[in-house]
Design a protein around this motif. Structure first.
Motif, mmCIF file in Angstrom:
data_model
loop_
_atom_site.group_PDB
_atom_site.id
_atom_site.type_symbol
_atom_site.label_atom_id
_atom_site.label_comp_id
_atom_site.label_asym_id
_atom_site.label_seq_id
_atom_site.Cartn_x
_atom_site.Cartn_y
_atom_site.Cartn_z
ATOM 1 N N UNK A 21 0.866 -1.180 0.000
ATOM 2 C CA UNK A 21 0.000 0.000 0.000
ATOM 3 C C UNK A 21 0.903 1.230 0.000
ATOM 4 N N UNK A 22 0.762 2.067 -1.003
ATOM 5 C CA UNK A 22 1.558 3.298 -1.091
ATOM 6 C C UNK A 22 0.774 4.335 -1.890
ATOM 7 N N UNK A 23 1.106 5.632 -1.654
ATOM 8 C CA UNK A 23 0.444 6.729 -2.364
ATOM 9 C C UNK A 23 1.492 7.703 -2.866
ATOM 10 N N UNK A 24 1.176 8.328 -3.974
ATOM 11 C CA UNK A 24 2.096 9.327 -4.519
ATOM 12 C C UNK A 24 2.154 10.517 -3.565
ATOM 13 N N UNK A 25 3.346 10.908 -3.215
ATOM 14 C CA UNK A 25 3.529 12.065 -2.333
ATOM 15 C C UNK A 25 4.540 12.998 -2.982
ATOM 16 N N UNK A 26 4.025 13.859 -3.880
ATOM 17 C CA UNK A 26 4.907 14.788 -4.569
ATOM 18 C C UNK A 26 4.442 16.220 -4.310
ATOM 19 N N UNK A 27 5.396 17.139 -4.338
ATOM 20 C CA UNK A 27 5.129 18.516 -3.932
ATOM 21 C C UNK A 27 4.025 19.171 -4.749
ATOM 22 N N UNK A 29 1.766 17.569 -6.691
ATOM 23 C CA UNK A 29 0.672 16.636 -7.013
ATOM 24 C C UNK A 29 -0.131 16.455 -5.734
ATOM 25 N N UNK A 30 -1.053 17.419 -5.467
ATOM 26 C CA UNK A 30 -1.770 17.379 -4.187
ATOM 27 C C UNK A 30 -2.718 16.202 -4.043
ATOM 28 N N UNK A 31 -3.162 15.634 -5.133
ATOM 29 C CA UNK A 31 -4.123 14.530 -5.037
ATOM 30 C C UNK A 31 -3.501 13.241 -5.580
ATOM 31 N N UNK A 32 -2.301 12.947 -5.152
ATOM 32 C CA UNK A 32 -1.613 11.734 -5.621
ATOM 33 C C UNK A 32 -2.409 10.487 -5.287
ATOM 34 N N UNK A 33 -2.550 9.627 -6.257
ATOM 35 C CA UNK A 33 -3.343 8.413 -6.063
ATOM 36 C C UNK A 33 -2.511 7.253 -5.539
ATOM 37 N N UNK A 34 -3.117 6.081 -5.446
ATOM 38 C CA UNK A 34 -2.403 4.897 -4.960
ATOM 39 C C UNK A 34 -1.282 4.500 -5.914
ATOM 40 N N UNK A 35 -0.152 4.075 -5.361
ATOM 41 C CA UNK A 35 1.001 3.722 -6.200
ATOM 42 C C UNK A 35 1.737 2.500 -5.661
ATOM 43 N N UNK A 36 1.010 1.649 -4.940
ATOM 44 C CA UNK A 36 1.655 0.452 -4.397
ATOM 45 C C UNK A 36 1.888 -0.595 -5.480
ATOM 46 N N UNK A 37 3.133 -1.039 -5.614
ATOM 47 C CA UNK A 37 3.492 -2.000 -6.666
ATOM 48 C C UNK A 37 3.135 -3.437 -6.314
ATOM 49 N N UNK A 38 3.109 -4.275 -7.339
ATOM 50 C CA UNK A 38 2.832 -5.697 -7.154
ATOM 51 C C UNK A 38 4.079 -6.442 -6.677
ATOM 52 N N UNK A 39 3.840 -7.544 -6.011
ATOM 53 C CA UNK A 39 4.953 -8.401 -5.626
ATOM 54 C C UNK A 39 5.466 -9.210 -6.805
ATOM 55 N N UNK A 122 2.281 -16.700 -7.356
ATOM 56 C CA UNK A 122 2.076 -15.394 -7.995
ATOM 57 C C UNK A 122 2.289 -14.279 -6.981
ATOM 58 N N UNK A 123 2.775 -13.154 -7.478
ATOM 59 C CA UNK A 123 2.950 -12.007 -6.602
ATOM 60 C C UNK A 123 1.612 -11.362 -6.265
ATOM 61 N N UNK A 124 1.521 -10.781 -5.060
ATOM 62 C CA UNK A 124 0.299 -10.098 -4.648
ATOM 63 C C UNK A 124 0.137 -8.765 -5.352
ATOM 64 N N UNK A 125 -1.101 -8.312 -5.464
ATOM 65 C CA UNK A 125 -1.386 -7.042 -6.129
ATOM 66 C C UNK A 125 -1.227 -5.881 -5.152
ATOM 67 N N UNK A 126 -0.605 -4.791 -5.643
ATOM 68 C CA UNK A 126 -0.510 -3.572 -4.845
ATOM 69 C C UNK A 126 -1.817 -2.808 -4.874
ATOM 70 N N UNK A 127 -1.908 -1.774 -4.023
ATOM 71 C CA UNK A 127 -3.191 -1.066 -3.911
ATOM 72 C C UNK A 127 -3.557 -0.279 -5.167
ATOM 73 N N UNK A 136 -11.245 5.898 -4.117
ATOM 74 C CA UNK A 136 -10.137 6.651 -4.695
ATOM 75 C C UNK A 136 -8.842 6.475 -3.941
ATOM 76 N N UNK A 137 -8.895 5.922 -2.743
ATOM 77 C CA UNK A 137 -7.673 5.761 -1.940
ATOM 78 C C UNK A 137 -7.682 4.396 -1.249
ATOM 79 N N UNK A 138 -7.602 3.312 -2.013
ATOM 80 C CA UNK A 138 -7.615 1.975 -1.401
ATOM 81 C C UNK A 138 -6.415 1.786 -0.476
ATOM 82 N N UNK A 139 -6.692 1.276 0.706
ATOM 83 C CA UNK A 139 -5.626 1.096 1.693
ATOM 84 C C UNK A 139 -5.375 -0.387 1.980
#
Length: 342
Positions: A21-27, A29-39, A122-127, A136-139
């Motif tokens: 589970x990860x989210x974009x946190x850029x200066x 990009x105030x509404x950064x979406x989920x960015x969690x990668x797959x295993x 198989x690798x697990x899916x990221x958020x 809009x913000x799966x955790x």
């Protein structure tokens, strides 16, 4: 080198890496979406046939094999690294069974042939995969799946076209040493040969044919008596059986029947295999008291197979016997070609 032709092992493929589970946190990009990668995918386990190996000795002390796990997913939609596959080298002729169910999983005959034994998880899916209009913000993310775990039974069946069979002290080891460059242990007592020996015999054309000297069989071998069916399996792949009989025995017909009964009891089509009979040690027979031609005729009537008078020590009669073996092999090859064309 110690000859080991059976082994039981456990294999475990790698577990898939967990998604994160990860989210974009850029200066900017105030509404950064989920960015969690797959295993990453877990490593799989394969067997590969190696013509340089002759025994399953490597599996006698190493019973468990595990492939590498997949890597955990990363932020910014980065997929975790795949686990490294594990390639296990086995001798050509290795048969692989599921030890729990008895199912045949594969038969590795050709050099370089590979067989998938256990698939990695198989690798697990990221958020990032769970983004939707409603969420809009799966955790949450999925864990990686476990790799396959299997208990395996390995059996080595020698790859030879001609199997030399007979009672102990029939002269099998002497014969294969006379026909090829093989140098098995030879002594004047039963069960000199405790492991199968392979020898390459050259045809007149220059091609090589592999002969296997199978340790002496005795009555009850098909039920495990003596060296038993541990070595009967090694003639399952042969196309022709060379049945060696000691001409100095006090009952040649009994000796012949003993081996035939064991082949019949073992099954798997061995009794129906093409056979050539050879009365061996004719150099040691008292010709005044034993009529070898009469014995050969009796055996021919019993077996309906060609019978040769030979001596593995002096080399007498070996060439005609080999010519008959080549003839039978050529005939079998022609039948295979016809079947393939049909």
């Amino acid at each position: 080198m110690q000859f080991i032709d059976q082994a039981e092992i456990e294999v475990e493929a790698g577990k898939g890496g967990d998604g994160i589970v990860a989210f974009r946190r850029e200066k900017y990009v105030p509404a950064g979406g989920p960015s969690g990668g797959n295993g990453g995918k877990g490593g799989s386990i394969y067997f590969r046939a190696d013509e340089n190996l002759q025994t399953l000795l490597d599996f006698r002390y190493n019973h468990k094999f595990k492939a590498e796990n997949g890597g955990r997913g990363g932020p910014n939609n980065r997929t975790g690294a795949n686990g490294k596959d594990l390639m296990i080298e086995v001798p050509c002729g290795t048969v692989v069974y599921d030890a729990q169910t008895g199912d045949l999983l594969g038969d590795l005959v050709e050099p370089g042939q590979t067989l998938l034994i256990a698939a990695g998880g198989k690798g697990g899916l990221g958020n990032q995969h769970f983004l939707s209009n409603r969420n809009r913000a799966p955790e949450y993310a999925l864990p990686g799946l476990p790799g396959e775990v299997k208990q395996l039974r390995l059996e080595l069946k020698l790859l030879a076209e001609v199997g030399i069979i007979g009672l102990p002290n029939a002269g099998k080891s002497t014969l294969i040493s006379a026909l090829s460059a093989a140098r098995p242990k030879i002594a004047d007592y039963p069960f000199t040969t405790l492991v199968p020996n392979l020898g390459v015999v050259r045809k007149p054309t220059g091609d090589g044919t592999v002969f296997a000297d199978i340790p002496g069989l005795i009555e009850g071998a098909s039920q495990g008596t003596g060296l038993g069916h541990d070595f009967l399996r090694h003639i399952e792949r042969t196309r022709v059986l060379l049945h060696l009989i000691d001409a100095t025995s006090d009952d040649v017909i009994r000796d012949y029947n003993t081996i035939q009964q064991e082949l019949q009891a073992y099954g798997r089509g061995l009794a129906e295999r093409s056979q050539v009979l050879a009365l061996n040690k004719i150099d040691a027979v008292d010709r005044e008291s034993v009529d070898l031609e009469v014995l050969a005729t009796q055996l021919n009537h019993l077996s309906h197979a060609p019978v040769f008078l030979i001596s593995g020590v002096t080399g007498a009669g070996l060439e005609p016997m080999l010519q008959e073996i080549w003839r039978i092999l050529d005939q079998l090859n022609q039948l295979v070609e016809v079947e393939n064309l049909g």
